[in-house]
Design a protein around this motif. Structure first.
Motif, PDB file in Angstrom:
ATOM      1  N   GLY A  49      -0.588   8.103  -7.315  1.00  0.00           N
ATOM      2  CA  GLY A  49      -0.580   8.843  -7.188  1.00  0.00           C
ATOM      3  C   GLY A  49      -1.896   8.362  -6.491  1.00  0.00           C
ATOM      4  O   GLY A  49      -2.927   8.046  -5.826  1.00  0.00           O
ATOM      5  N   GLU A  73       0.846  -0.833  -0.221  1.00  0.00           N
ATOM      6  CA  GLU A  73      -0.242   0.491   0.264  1.00  0.00           C
ATOM      7  C   GLU A  73       1.044   1.397  -0.275  1.00  0.00           C
ATOM      8  O   GLU A  73       0.865   2.440  -0.815  1.00  0.00           O
ATOM      9  CB  GLU A  73      -1.299  -0.277   1.425  1.00  0.00           C
ATOM     10  CG  GLU A  73      -2.217   1.268   1.226  1.00  0.00           C
ATOM     11  CD  GLU A  73      -2.889   1.702   2.171  1.00  0.00           C
ATOM     12  OE1 GLU A  73      -3.356   2.409   2.025  1.00  0.00           O
ATOM     13  OE2 GLU A  73      -2.881   0.528   2.882  1.00  0.00           O
ATOM     14  N   PRO A  74       1.626   1.718   1.074  1.00  0.00           N
ATOM     15  CA  PRO A  74       2.640   2.795   1.296  1.00  0.00           C
ATOM     16  C   PRO A  74       3.251   2.993  -0.211  1.00  0.00           C
ATOM     17  O   PRO A  74       3.565   4.283  -0.870  1.00  0.00           O
ATOM     18  CB  PRO A  74       4.065   2.453   1.901  1.00  0.00           C
ATOM     19  CG  PRO A  74       2.988   1.770   2.358  1.00  0.00           C
ATOM     20  CD  PRO A  74       2.366   0.656   1.809  1.00  0.00           C
ATOM     21  N   ILE A  75       3.407   2.077  -1.522  1.00  0.00           N
ATOM     22  CA  ILE A  75       4.773   1.977  -2.670  1.00  0.00           C
ATOM     23  C   ILE A  75       3.259   2.214  -3.780  1.00  0.00           C
ATOM     24  O   ILE A  75       3.994   3.553  -4.188  1.00  0.00           O
ATOM     25  CB  ILE A  75       5.210   0.730  -2.315  1.00  0.00           C
ATOM     26  CG1 ILE A  75       6.080   0.274  -1.410  1.00  0.00           C
ATOM     27  CG2 ILE A  75       5.819   0.582  -4.262  1.00  0.00           C
ATOM     28  CD1 ILE A  75       6.927  -0.964  -1.378  1.00  0.00           C
ATOM     29  N   ARG A 123       0.602   3.681  -2.450  1.00  0.00           N
ATOM     30  CA  ARG A 123       0.245   5.181  -3.015  1.00  0.00           C
ATOM     31  C   ARG A 123       1.054   6.633  -3.713  1.00  0.00           C
ATOM     32  O   ARG A 123       1.180   7.494  -3.596  1.00  0.00           O
ATOM     33  CB  ARG A 123      -0.438   5.598  -0.998  1.00  0.00           C
ATOM     34  CG  ARG A 123      -1.425   4.861  -0.591  1.00  0.00           C
ATOM     35  CD  ARG A 123      -1.341   5.634   0.312  1.00  0.00           C
ATOM     36  NE  ARG A 123      -2.159   4.813   0.981  1.00  0.00           N
ATOM     37  CZ  ARG A 123      -3.926   5.192   1.277  1.00  0.00           C
ATOM     38  NH1 ARG A 123      -3.753   6.547   1.142  1.00  0.00           N
ATOM     39  NH2 ARG A 123      -4.805   4.620   2.233  1.00  0.00           N
ATOM     40  N   ARG A 124       2.337   6.564  -3.067  1.00  0.00           N
ATOM     41  CA  ARG A 124       3.432   7.077  -4.210  1.00  0.00           C
ATOM     42  C   ARG A 124       3.340   6.891  -4.799  1.00  0.00           C
ATOM     43  O   ARG A 124       4.106   8.269  -5.813  1.00  0.00           O
ATOM     44  CB  ARG A 124       4.959   6.731  -2.290  1.00  0.00           C
ATOM     45  CG  ARG A 124       5.761   7.776  -3.746  1.00  0.00           C
ATOM     46  CD  ARG A 124       7.508   7.749  -2.292  1.00  0.00           C
ATOM     47  NE  ARG A 124       7.869   6.302  -2.508  1.00  0.00           N
ATOM     48  CZ  ARG A 124       7.121   4.993  -1.403  1.00  0.00           C
ATOM     49  NH1 ARG A 124       6.698   5.242  -0.719  1.00  0.00           N
ATOM     50  NH2 ARG A 124       8.594   4.146  -2.178  1.00  0.00           N
ATOM     51  N   ARG A 125       3.710   5.862  -5.663  1.00  0.00           N
ATOM     52  CA  ARG A 125       3.565   5.600  -7.548  1.00  0.00           C
ATOM     53  C   ARG A 125       3.193   5.628  -7.900  1.00  0.00           C
ATOM     54  O   ARG A 125       3.208   5.844  -9.788  1.00  0.00           O
ATOM     55  CB  ARG A 125       4.884   4.737  -7.390  1.00  0.00           C
ATOM     56  CG  ARG A 125       5.660   4.475  -6.855  1.00  0.00           C
ATOM     57  CD  ARG A 125       6.508   2.966  -7.657  1.00  0.00           C
ATOM     58  NE  ARG A 125       7.134   3.084  -8.715  1.00  0.00           N
ATOM     59  CZ  ARG A 125       7.945   1.688  -9.048  1.00  0.00           C
ATOM     60  NH1 ARG A 125       8.246   0.962  -8.396  1.00  0.00           N
ATOM     61  NH2 ARG A 125       8.125   2.182 -10.255  1.00  0.00           N
ATOM     62  N   TYR A 179      -5.237   5.459  -7.404  1.00  0.00           N
ATOM     63  CA  TYR A 179      -4.789   4.639  -6.325  1.00  0.00           C
ATOM     64  C   TYR A 179      -6.035   4.353  -5.716  1.00  0.00           C
ATOM     65  O   TYR A 179      -6.144   5.490  -4.845  1.00  0.00           O
ATOM     66  CB  TYR A 179      -3.851   4.518  -5.799  1.00  0.00           C
ATOM     67  CG  TYR A 179      -3.151   3.993  -4.943  1.00  0.00           C
ATOM     68  CD1 TYR A 179      -3.844   2.261  -5.601  1.00  0.00           C
ATOM     69  CD2 TYR A 179      -3.287   3.477  -3.807  1.00  0.00           C
ATOM     70  CE1 TYR A 179      -3.111   1.120  -4.526  1.00  0.00           C
ATOM     71  CE2 TYR A 179      -2.927   2.522  -2.359  1.00  0.00           C
ATOM     72  CZ  TYR A 179      -3.200   1.605  -3.861  1.00  0.00           C
ATOM     73  OH  TYR A 179      -2.963   0.159  -2.665  1.00  0.00           O
TER      74      TYR A 179
END
Length: 194
Positions: free
Chosen positions: A50, A42-44, A46-48, A53
Protein backbone atom coordinates in the motif's frame (compact mmCIF):
# COMPACT_ATOMS: atom_id res chain seq x y z
CA UNK A 1 14.75 -17.44 -15.14
CA UNK A 2 11.11 -18.33 -14.68
CA UNK A 3 9.29 -18.13 -18.01
CA UNK A 4 6.12 -16.93 -16.28
CA UNK A 5 7.22 -14.21 -13.85
CA UNK A 6 10.81 -13.49 -14.92
CA UNK A 7 12.25 -14.29 -11.50
CA UNK A 8 15.82 -15.46 -11.14
CA UNK A 9 17.08 -17.85 -8.46
CA UNK A 10 17.99 -14.97 -6.14
CA UNK A 11 14.46 -13.57 -6.45
CA UNK A 12 12.87 -16.90 -5.52
CA UNK A 13 15.14 -17.25 -2.48
CA UNK A 14 14.33 -13.69 -1.40
CA UNK A 15 10.58 -14.27 -1.81
CA UNK A 16 10.78 -17.43 0.27
CA UNK A 17 12.70 -15.55 2.97
CA UNK A 18 10.37 -12.53 2.95
CA UNK A 19 7.26 -14.67 3.27
CA UNK A 20 8.60 -17.20 5.79
CA UNK A 21 10.99 -15.21 8.00
CA UNK A 22 9.90 -11.56 8.05
CA UNK A 23 6.91 -9.46 9.00
CA UNK A 24 6.78 -7.70 5.61
CA UNK A 25 3.28 -8.90 4.78
CA UNK A 26 1.70 -8.85 8.26
CA UNK A 27 -0.77 -6.10 7.22
CA UNK A 28 0.75 -3.58 9.65
CA UNK A 29 1.56 -0.18 8.07
CA UNK A 30 5.22 0.18 7.16
CA UNK A 31 7.47 2.63 5.35
CA UNK A 32 9.28 0.37 2.89
CA UNK A 33 12.11 1.58 0.65
CA UNK A 34 12.68 -0.67 -2.36
CA UNK A 35 15.80 0.36 -4.28
CA UNK A 36 15.92 -0.61 -7.97
CA UNK A 37 12.70 -2.64 -7.70
CA UNK A 38 12.64 -5.93 -9.55
CA UNK A 39 9.78 -6.29 -12.06
CA UNK A 40 8.82 -9.67 -10.59
CA UNK A 41 8.28 -8.06 -7.15
CA UNK A 42 7.12 -4.50 -7.69
CA UNK A 43 3.46 -5.10 -8.64
CA UNK A 44 2.98 -7.55 -5.78
CA UNK A 45 4.63 -5.24 -3.26
CA UNK A 46 2.62 -2.22 -4.44
CA UNK A 47 -0.60 -4.14 -4.02
CA UNK A 48 0.22 -5.77 -0.68
CA UNK A 49 2.13 -2.96 1.05
CA UNK A 50 0.00 0.00 0.00
CA UNK A 51 0.80 3.66 0.60
CA UNK A 52 3.99 3.04 2.61
CA UNK A 53 5.74 1.34 -0.29
CA UNK A 54 8.33 3.53 -2.05
CA UNK A 55 10.38 2.59 -5.11
CA UNK A 56 13.61 4.45 -5.80
CA UNK A 57 16.42 4.47 -8.33
CA UNK A 58 18.96 6.92 -9.65
CA UNK A 59 18.41 6.19 -13.35
CA UNK A 60 15.13 4.30 -13.85
CA UNK A 61 12.38 6.80 -14.79
CA UNK A 62 9.60 4.37 -13.76
CA UNK A 63 10.26 4.52 -10.01
CA UNK A 64 8.40 6.74 -7.58
CA UNK A 65 11.46 8.73 -6.45
CA UNK A 66 14.77 9.51 -8.11
CA UNK A 67 17.33 8.72 -5.41
CA UNK A 68 21.07 8.61 -4.94
CA UNK A 69 21.46 6.06 -2.16
CA UNK A 70 24.64 7.77 -0.97
CA UNK A 71 22.48 10.80 -0.10
CA UNK A 72 18.99 9.59 0.82
CA UNK A 73 16.56 12.50 1.08
CA UNK A 74 14.58 11.05 3.99
CA UNK A 75 15.09 11.78 7.70
CA UNK A 76 16.85 9.61 10.24
CA UNK A 77 14.98 6.47 11.33
CA UNK A 78 12.26 6.84 8.68
CA UNK A 79 11.99 3.38 7.11
CA UNK A 80 10.73 0.19 8.71
CA UNK A 81 12.14 -1.93 5.87
CA UNK A 82 14.80 -1.36 3.22
CA UNK A 83 15.22 -3.76 0.30
CA UNK A 84 18.24 -3.36 -1.95
CA UNK A 85 19.33 -6.24 -4.16
CA UNK A 86 22.30 -6.26 -6.50
CA UNK A 87 22.78 -2.49 -6.49
CA UNK A 88 25.78 -1.77 -4.25
CA UNK A 89 28.24 -3.34 -6.71
CA UNK A 90 27.34 -0.45 -9.05
CA UNK A 91 27.88 2.31 -6.45
CA UNK A 92 31.37 3.86 -6.23
CA UNK A 93 31.02 4.76 -2.54
CA UNK A 94 29.13 1.73 -1.27
CA UNK A 95 30.18 2.36 2.33
CA UNK A 96 28.44 5.74 2.24
CA UNK A 97 25.29 4.11 0.82
CA UNK A 98 25.34 1.46 3.55
CA UNK A 99 25.68 4.19 6.20
CA UNK A 100 22.70 5.98 4.65
CA UNK A 101 20.65 2.79 4.87
CA UNK A 102 21.61 2.50 8.55
CA UNK A 103 20.78 6.18 9.20
CA UNK A 104 17.32 6.03 7.63
CA UNK A 105 16.32 2.66 9.14
CA UNK A 106 14.21 2.72 12.30
CA UNK A 107 15.80 1.09 15.37
CA UNK A 108 13.07 -1.58 15.17
CA UNK A 109 13.40 -1.98 11.40
CA UNK A 110 15.32 -4.34 9.17
CA UNK A 111 17.04 -4.26 5.81
CA UNK A 112 17.95 -6.88 3.25
CA UNK A 113 21.03 -5.73 1.36
CA UNK A 114 22.04 -8.28 -1.26
CA UNK A 115 25.11 -8.34 -3.48
CA UNK A 116 26.68 -11.05 -5.61
CA UNK A 117 29.56 -12.70 -3.75
CA UNK A 118 32.13 -13.57 -6.37
CA UNK A 119 35.42 -13.86 -4.45
CA UNK A 120 36.91 -14.60 -1.04
CA UNK A 121 37.95 -10.98 -0.55
CA UNK A 122 36.36 -7.89 -2.08
CA UNK A 123 38.32 -6.44 -4.97
CA UNK A 124 37.89 -2.88 -6.14
CA UNK A 125 40.06 -0.47 -8.08
CA UNK A 126 38.62 3.00 -8.79
CA UNK A 127 41.12 3.51 -11.61
CA UNK A 128 39.30 0.86 -13.66
CA UNK A 129 36.68 2.90 -15.49
CA UNK A 130 36.40 1.51 -19.01
CA UNK A 131 33.45 -0.87 -19.44
CA UNK A 132 35.58 -3.59 -21.08
CA UNK A 133 38.11 -3.39 -18.26
CA UNK A 134 35.33 -3.51 -15.66
CA UNK A 135 33.89 -6.60 -17.34
CA UNK A 136 37.24 -8.34 -16.99
CA UNK A 137 37.95 -7.13 -13.45
CA UNK A 138 34.48 -7.20 -11.88
CA UNK A 139 32.40 -9.53 -14.05
CA UNK A 140 30.10 -6.87 -15.53
CA UNK A 141 30.67 -3.65 -17.48
CA UNK A 142 28.87 -1.44 -14.97
CA UNK A 143 30.19 -3.00 -11.75
CA UNK A 144 32.78 -1.10 -9.73
CA UNK A 145 33.85 -3.97 -7.47
CA UNK A 146 33.72 -7.72 -7.01
CA UNK A 147 32.41 -8.53 -3.53
CA UNK A 148 33.92 -11.20 -1.36
CA UNK A 149 32.89 -12.88 1.87
CA UNK A 150 34.13 -9.78 3.72
CA UNK A 151 31.03 -7.91 2.50
CA UNK A 152 29.55 -8.57 5.94
CA UNK A 153 32.37 -6.49 7.45
CA UNK A 154 31.20 -3.45 5.46
CA UNK A 155 27.69 -3.88 6.79
CA UNK A 156 28.94 -4.23 10.37
CA UNK A 157 31.23 -1.18 10.01
CA UNK A 158 28.11 0.91 9.37
CA UNK A 159 26.54 -0.37 12.59
CA UNK A 160 24.40 -3.24 11.32
CA UNK A 161 24.04 -6.61 12.96
CA UNK A 162 23.94 -9.14 10.13
CA UNK A 163 22.32 -12.55 9.89
CA UNK A 164 23.17 -14.69 6.85
CA UNK A 165 20.75 -17.27 5.46
CA UNK A 166 21.52 -19.73 2.68
CA UNK A 167 19.33 -21.88 0.46
CA UNK A 168 20.09 -24.89 2.67
CA UNK A 169 18.92 -22.94 5.72
CA UNK A 170 15.61 -22.21 4.01
CA UNK A 171 15.10 -25.54 2.23
CA UNK A 172 17.21 -28.34 3.76
CA UNK A 173 15.82 -30.94 1.33
CA UNK A 174 18.01 -30.74 -1.77
CA UNK A 175 15.33 -32.18 -4.07
CA UNK A 176 12.73 -29.69 -2.80
CA UNK A 177 15.17 -26.84 -3.39
CA UNK A 178 15.76 -27.99 -6.96
CA UNK A 179 12.00 -28.16 -7.58
CA UNK A 180 11.82 -24.52 -6.48
CA UNK A 181 14.65 -23.63 -8.84
CA UNK A 182 17.06 -22.92 -5.97
CA UNK A 183 20.73 -23.87 -5.94
CA UNK A 184 23.92 -22.57 -4.33
CA UNK A 185 23.93 -20.00 -7.17
CA UNK A 186 20.85 -18.39 -5.60
CA UNK A 187 23.14 -16.47 -3.27
CA UNK A 188 22.63 -15.63 0.38
CA UNK A 189 20.26 -13.40 2.30
CA UNK A 190 21.91 -10.63 4.33
CA UNK A 191 19.35 -9.59 6.93
CA UNK A 192 20.48 -6.42 8.70
CA UNK A 193 19.22 -4.82 11.90
CA UNK A 194 20.38 -1.83 13.93
Amino acid sequence: MCIYCGSLERHRLLWLYLTKRTNLFDAQPKNVLHVAPEPCFEPIFRRRLGAGYLTADLLDPHVMVKMDITNIQYPDEYFDVILCSHVLEHVPDDRKAIREFWRTLKPTGWAILLVPIMAETTFEDPTIVEPKERLIAFGQEDHVRKYGRDYIDRLCEAGFTVSVTTVTDMVPDHEAALRMGLTAESGEIYYCTR
